[in-house]
Design a protein around this motif. Structure first.
Motif, PDB file in Angstrom:
ATOM      1  N   LEU A   1     -15.948   5.463  23.534  1.00 20.15           N
ATOM      2  CA  LEU A   1     -16.467   6.749  23.087  1.00 20.15           C
ATOM      3  C   LEU A   1     -16.021   7.032  21.658  1.00 20.15           C
ATOM      4  O   LEU A   1     -15.150   6.361  21.118  1.00 20.15           O
ATOM      5  N   LYS A   2     -16.640   8.057  21.086  1.00 16.14           N
ATOM      6  CA  LYS A   2     -16.353   8.387  19.691  1.00 16.14           C
ATOM      7  C   LYS A   2     -16.346   9.896  19.493  1.00 16.14           C
ATOM      8  O   LYS A   2     -17.112  10.626  20.125  1.00 16.14           O
ATOM      9  N   THR A   3     -15.444  10.363  18.659  1.00 18.17           N
ATOM     10  CA  THR A   3     -15.467  11.753  18.235  1.00 18.17           C
ATOM     11  C   THR A   3     -15.084  11.779  16.758  1.00 18.17           C
ATOM     12  O   THR A   3     -14.955  10.729  16.133  1.00 18.17           O
ATOM     13  N   GLY A   4     -14.937  12.952  16.199  1.00 17.42           N
ATOM     14  CA  GLY A   4     -14.639  13.015  14.775  1.00 17.42           C
ATOM     15  C   GLY A   4     -14.051  14.362  14.396  1.00 17.42           C
ATOM     16  O   GLY A   4     -13.933  15.270  15.215  1.00 17.42           O
ATOM     17  N   THR A   5     -13.683  14.479  13.130  1.00 18.50           N
ATOM     18  CA  THR A   5     -13.094  15.720  12.643  1.00 18.50           C
ATOM     19  C   THR A   5     -13.588  15.966  11.219  1.00 18.50           C
ATOM     20  O   THR A   5     -13.881  15.011  10.490  1.00 18.50           O
ATOM     21  N   PRO A   6     -13.725  17.225  10.804  1.00 22.25           N
ATOM     22  CA  PRO A   6     -14.228  17.539   9.461  1.00 22.25           C
ATOM     23  C   PRO A   6     -13.120  17.544   8.415  1.00 22.25           C
ATOM     24  O   PRO A   6     -11.931  17.418   8.755  1.00 22.25           O
ATOM     25  N   PRO A   7     -13.478  17.731   7.154  1.00 19.07           N
ATOM     26  CA  PRO A   7     -12.451  17.800   6.109  1.00 19.07           C
ATOM     27  C   PRO A   7     -11.686  19.123   6.153  1.00 19.07           C
ATOM     28  O   PRO A   7     -12.138  20.101   6.742  1.00 19.07           O
ATOM     29  N   ARG A   8     -10.503  19.115   5.532  1.00 20.26           N
ATOM     30  CA  ARG A   8      -9.749  20.347   5.295  1.00 20.26           C
ATOM     31  C   ARG A   8      -9.695  20.578   3.796  1.00 20.26           C
ATOM     32  O   ARG A   8      -9.498  19.626   3.031  1.00 20.26           O
ATOM     33  N   VAL A   9      -9.856  21.842   3.399  1.00 16.82           N
ATOM     34  CA  VAL A   9      -9.825  22.175   1.971  1.00 16.82           C
ATOM     35  C   VAL A   9      -8.738  23.198   1.695  1.00 16.82           C
ATOM     36  O   VAL A   9      -8.282  23.911   2.600  1.00 16.82           O
ATOM     37  N   GLU A  10      -8.302  23.279   0.446  1.00 18.18           N
ATOM     38  CA  GLU A  10      -7.247  24.211   0.057  1.00 18.18           C
ATOM     39  C   GLU A  10      -7.747  25.640   0.166  1.00 18.18           C
ATOM     40  O   GLU A  10      -8.836  25.971  -0.306  1.00 18.18           O
ATOM     41  N   ILE A  11      -6.941  26.486   0.756  1.00 21.72           N
ATOM     42  CA  ILE A  11      -7.364  27.850   1.072  1.00 21.72           C
ATOM     43  C   ILE A  11      -7.728  28.667  -0.168  1.00 21.72           C
ATOM     44  O   ILE A  11      -8.658  29.485  -0.141  1.00 21.72           O
TER      45      ILE A  11
ATOM     46  N   GLY B   1     -18.842   3.213  19.744  1.00 19.47           N
ATOM     47  CA  GLY B   1     -18.729   4.226  20.787  1.00 19.47           C
ATOM     48  C   GLY B   1     -19.835   5.264  20.703  1.00 19.47           C
ATOM     49  O   GLY B   1     -20.502   5.429  19.681  1.00 19.47           O
ATOM     50  N   ILE B   2     -20.024   5.998  21.799  1.00 21.92           N
ATOM     51  CA  ILE B   2     -21.039   7.043  21.875  1.00 21.92           C
ATOM     52  C   ILE B   2     -20.379   8.376  21.562  1.00 21.92           C
ATOM     53  O   ILE B   2     -19.366   8.738  22.143  1.00 21.92           O
ATOM     54  N   GLY B   3     -20.980   9.131  20.630  1.00 19.77           N
ATOM     55  CA  GLY B   3     -20.403  10.380  20.174  1.00 19.77           C
ATOM     56  C   GLY B   3     -20.835  11.569  21.019  1.00 19.77           C
ATOM     57  O   GLY B   3     -21.715  11.465  21.873  1.00 19.77           O
ATOM     58  N   PRO B   4     -20.241  12.740  20.772  1.00 17.18           N
ATOM     59  CA  PRO B   4     -20.532  13.941  21.551  1.00 17.18           C
ATOM     60  C   PRO B   4     -21.872  14.559  21.166  1.00 17.18           C
ATOM     61  O   PRO B   4     -22.092  14.877  20.005  1.00 17.18           O
ATOM     62  N   ARG B   5     -22.731  14.750  22.155  1.00 17.83           N
ATOM     63  CA  ARG B   5     -24.047  15.342  21.924  1.00 17.83           C
ATOM     64  C   ARG B   5     -23.927  16.786  21.430  1.00 17.83           C
ATOM     65  O   ARG B   5     -24.705  17.239  20.596  1.00 17.83           O
ATOM     66  N   TYR B   6     -22.952  17.527  21.972  1.00 19.67           N
ATOM     67  CA  TYR B   6     -22.890  18.954  21.708  1.00 19.67           C
ATOM     68  C   TYR B   6     -21.895  19.326  20.610  1.00 19.67           C
ATOM     69  O   TYR B   6     -21.629  20.494  20.388  1.00 19.67           O
ATOM     70  N   CYS B   7     -21.342  18.349  19.944  1.00 19.03           N
ATOM     71  CA  CYS B   7     -20.502  18.605  18.776  1.00 19.03           C
ATOM     72  C   CYS B   7     -20.762  17.469  17.778  1.00 19.03           C
ATOM     73  O   CYS B   7     -19.866  16.690  17.462  1.00 19.03           O
TER      74      CYS B   7
ATOM     75  N   ASN C   1     -10.819  10.525  30.772  1.00 19.80           N
ATOM     76  CA  ASN C   1     -11.890  10.663  31.766  1.00 19.80           C
ATOM     77  C   ASN C   1     -13.253  10.909  31.142  1.00 19.80           C
ATOM     78  O   ASN C   1     -14.220  11.174  31.858  1.00 19.80           O
ATOM     79  N   GLY C   2     -13.332  10.860  29.816  1.00 17.51           N
ATOM     80  CA  GLY C   2     -14.625  11.000  29.155  1.00 17.51           C
ATOM     81  C   GLY C   2     -14.963  12.397  28.705  1.00 17.51           C
ATOM     82  O   GLY C   2     -16.109  12.663  28.323  1.00 17.51           O
ATOM     83  N   THR C   3     -13.995  13.304  28.713  1.00 15.03           N
ATOM     84  CA  THR C   3     -14.273  14.668  28.268  1.00 15.03           C
ATOM     85  C   THR C   3     -13.875  14.855  26.812  1.00 15.03           C
ATOM     86  O   THR C   3     -13.197  14.014  26.224  1.00 15.03           O
ATOM     87  N   SER C   4     -14.301  15.972  26.239  1.00 15.97           N
ATOM     88  CA  SER C   4     -13.856  16.365  24.902  1.00 15.97           C
ATOM     89  C   SER C   4     -13.279  17.767  25.006  1.00 15.97           C
ATOM     90  O   SER C   4     -13.634  18.529  25.906  1.00 15.97           O
ATOM     91  N   GLY C   5     -12.383  18.134  24.125  1.00 17.78           N
ATOM     92  CA  GLY C   5     -11.886  19.502  24.104  1.00 17.78           C
ATOM     93  C   GLY C   5     -10.519  19.663  24.728  1.00 17.78           C
ATOM     94  O   GLY C   5     -10.186  19.044  25.739  1.00 17.78           O
ATOM     95  N   TYR C   6      -9.715  20.523  24.090  1.00 11.34           N
ATOM     96  CA  TYR C   6      -8.367  20.804  24.581  1.00 11.34           C
ATOM     97  C   TYR C   6      -8.414  21.487  25.954  1.00 11.34           C
ATOM     98  O   TYR C   6      -7.581  21.226  26.821  1.00 11.34           O
TER      99      TYR C   6
ATOM    100  N   PRO D   1     -18.840  11.896  25.324  1.00  8.79           N
ATOM    101  CA  PRO D   1     -17.786  12.899  25.543  1.00  8.79           C
ATOM    102  C   PRO D   1     -18.353  14.175  26.165  1.00  8.79           C
ATOM    103  O   PRO D   1     -19.225  14.824  25.599  1.00  8.79           O
ATOM    104  N   TYR D   2     -17.873  14.504  27.350  1.00  9.53           N
ATOM    105  CA  TYR D   2     -18.374  15.639  28.139  1.00  9.53           C
ATOM    106  C   TYR D   2     -17.769  16.935  27.618  1.00  9.53           C
ATOM    107  O   TYR D   2     -16.567  17.051  27.454  1.00  9.53           O
ATOM    108  N   ARG D   3     -18.641  17.906  27.394  1.00  4.62           N
ATOM    109  CA  ARG D   3     -18.184  19.224  26.935  1.00  4.62           C
ATOM    110  C   ARG D   3     -18.665  20.285  27.911  1.00  4.62           C
ATOM    111  O   ARG D   3     -19.821  20.262  28.340  1.00  4.62           O
ATOM    112  N   MET D   4     -17.767  21.219  28.259  1.00  2.58           N
ATOM    113  CA  MET D   4     -18.147  22.268  29.193  1.00  2.58           C
ATOM    114  C   MET D   4     -19.068  23.276  28.514  1.00  2.58           C
ATOM    115  O   MET D   4     -18.789  23.733  27.420  1.00  2.58           O
TER     116      MET D   4
END
Length: 620
Positions: free
Chosen positions: A192-202, A267-273, A368-373, A421-424
């Protein structure tokens, strides 16, 4: 010798370790880096649509996430307030530094819980039964039950542009061999695959070009025990901006350089994110996409650019982010990336989250194939409870679909499986009016009390609270207003029709534009909390809809009560379709209700199965 061994210190691992320890099990949490326990490697939010209700359910069952979120948030917001109670949920912007620090202190102080730093690379298995774990330094730890909560660390790889290297989130050490060991033991592994965006200076953001997104001005909390709230003026604001055609064109021109579209990602990424490049390709008709700018911590100068996850190379990220209003001169402090990892096929799990392949081995969270805390924490809590109950020789706690979003999630995973990645989502719950944000305690606190995670004092306070709510609803039914009553002037003020005949206070609250709180000045109300007052409104106003949903759920409950014998041989059912035999044999559903939800199983198959059970096992 431990009663419970928990592998991994993410959100699933925390709940999976705390629950047994609080249920008097000798427990050990094995994590590669204790400083990383409870970290928020991606979005620093807790909750959101459906997810916020999961957090409330964790609280009702006696878990930790909601209490920690309430102590460490920057902003608290109730979502979908313009809609009905079935889709409303809470979302907190957590503090990236304070949240994990708080969690680590909770773990350190917990009785019956040891913490060992180390990387688990193998399991001790005898006769298809797990007996312990082996660390990468050769150390062995023996235990009666093992819970794997390894998150996105199994053979993890970071991807950005045409670059790929082995690493867990935030440059943490990946687990190199455990997924291969699981495969050798017979577990089906998926990528599976997921990702994260950039962070910028406030301070590099021009907020004048964005829209302010404040929290909700109300006393809001995930935990029913929370009674201290941060005033709205002290909460940290978020901001909203949008992509545009310039952004989209840069992405289209560089798609071939994206890890996702160049063929590097397997890997297969999250459809809903989805990543921003995925959005541009799949929603090419959209002229813009929302981008939320969310501060990560009061102790950091970083803004999380939500909605801008990508695996494009750094130079393209620099170019495209500066086309977004407010970010033209932003300074990128951390570039976006994708991450690939191994997970197991959740069809190999029982509803208790014990694996079918290896006895006494439980799994929870992203393995187990889920995403999210939140999804992870919910599974971790159930796995911890059920591993303990098995040690105690008791039946597992299996939440039904009309009882909890956690129940919906686990049933989806073990019955339907997932290849992404399964998302509720609220749309996954067919009884969402029954499993609302407000009533998680009513649905689940008895379970939490029965297993020993909710104290007698807290449970009695809940019983007293509900008794007061129902007493007030009964009282409102006895209060009547006539057309001569002064409440008529208030009704006009609220845009409601004046009375032309007598009506009870309870019936009046059923009007769409009215609530219990609006008529309080006219009913000599008892001292109820804000939460109780809202519950009175919901139970009165939506009673007809709730009763209808309850009747529908009760029909399904009868299907759940029809157990399927563990020793059934589906190949012996002569009139059963071949596909049905294969799928039923693979998943081994515990009830007729679960069997009916398996993809590819139709009503005719269920009828044949029922006839067979009646003939073979004399079951009605």
């Amino acid at each position: 010798m431990y009663d419970i061994i928990v592998v991994g210190g993410g959100h699933a691992g925390i709940e999976a370790a705390l629950a047994p320890a609080r249920m008097n099990q000798k427990t050990v949490l094995v994590t590669s880096n204790f400083d990383n326990v409870g970290s928020l490697p991606c979005n620093t939010s807790i909750g959101g649509p459906a997810k916020g209700i999961i957090v409330r359910e964790i609280d009702a069952l006696g878990g930790q996430m909601p209490k920690t979120a309430d102590k460490t948030y920057l902003q608290m917001k109730m979502l979908n307030t313009a809609k009905g109670p079935g889709v409303q949920s809470l979302r907190a912007q957590a503090d990236k530094k304070v949240y994990p620090r708080y969690m680590q202190e909770v773990l350190k102080k917990q009785e019956n819980l040891d913490i060992i730093e180390g990387m688990v690379e193998d399991l001790i298995v005898e006769d298809n039964c797990v007996k312990g774990v082996i660390l990468d330094n050769g150390q062995t730890i023996e235990g009666r039950m093992v819970i794997l909560t390894t998150g996105t660390y199994l053979k993890a790889e970071i991807l950005c542009g045409d670059q790929k290297h082995a690493s867990g989130p935030d440059q943490q050490k990946e687990s190199k061999y455990l997924s291969e060991k699981l495969a050798n033991l017979g577990m089906r592994i998926q990528r599976l695959k997921t990702g994260t965006p950039p962070r910028v200076e406030i301070n590099s953001v021009d907020y004048s070009k964005t829209s302010l997104q404040p929290g909700t001005d109300a006393n809001l909390a995930f935990s029913y025990q929370t009674n201290e709230f941060i005033p709205i003026e002290e909460q940290t604001p978020c901001y909203l901006t949008y992509t545009n055609e310039k952004t989209h064109q840069i992405i289209r021109d560089n798609l071939h350089r994206s890890s996702m579209y160049s063929g590097i990602v397997k890997g297969i990424g999250p459809r809903y994110c989805p990543s921003i490049e995925d959005k541009i390709v799949k929603f090419s008709d959209k002229p813009q996409h929302q981008i939320f700018l969310e501060p990560e911590s009061a102790e950091m100068d970083t803004i999380y650019v939500q909605g801008f996850s990508t695996s494009l190379p750094h130079d393209v990220q620099e170019e495209m982010i500066r086309t977004i209003p407010g970010l033209e001169n932003c300074k990128i402090l951390k570039y976006a990336y994708a991450i690939e990892y191994d997970a197991i096929d959740p069809l190999q799990l029982w509803p208790s989250l014990e694996t079918k392949i290896i006895k006494n081995l439980f799994t929870a969270g992203q393995i187990n194939g889920t995403s999210g805390y939140e999804e992870a924490a919910g599974q971790g809590l159930i796995a911890g409870i059920n591993a303990t109950l098995k040690n105690q020789g008791k039946e597992p706690l299996i939440l039904k679909r009309d009882e909890a979003y956690i129940g919906v999630m686990i049933d989806d995973l073990v019955t339907k499986g997932t290849d992404e990645p399964y998302r509720m989502l609220t749309s996954r719950a067919e009884y969402r009016l029954l499993i609302r944000h407000d009533n998680a305690d009513e649905r689940l606190m008895k379970y939490g009390h029965d297993v020993g995670l909710v104290s007698d004092q807290i449970y009695q306070a809940y019983l007293d609270k509900m008794s007061e709510i129902f007493a007030e609803i009964d009282r409102l039914d006895t209060i009547r207003f006539t057309p001569k009553h002064e409440i008529n002037d208030a009704l006009e003020h609220f845009g409601s029709a004046r009375l032309t005949e007598g009506i009870s206070a309870k019936e009046l609250i059923k009007r769409p534009e009215l609530t219990y709180e609006k008529i309080l000045p006219y009913v000599e109300a008892p001292k109820l909390s804000e939460e109780q007052r809202k519950r009175v409104t919901i139970l009165i106003k939506y009673k007809g809809y709730i009763d209808k949903a309850r009747r529908q759920a009760d029909k399904q409950v009868k299907m759940e009560e029809k157990k399927i014998p563990a020793d059934i041989d589906y190949e012996d059912i002569s009139n059963l379709a071949l596909e049905a035999k294969q799928k039923l044999s693979k998943i081994r559903p515990l009830t007729i209700g679960q069997a009916s939800r398996i993809s590819g199983i139709n009503p005719a198959d269920i009828s044949v199965l029922l006839i067979y059970l009646k003939q073979k096992y004399n079951e009605e």
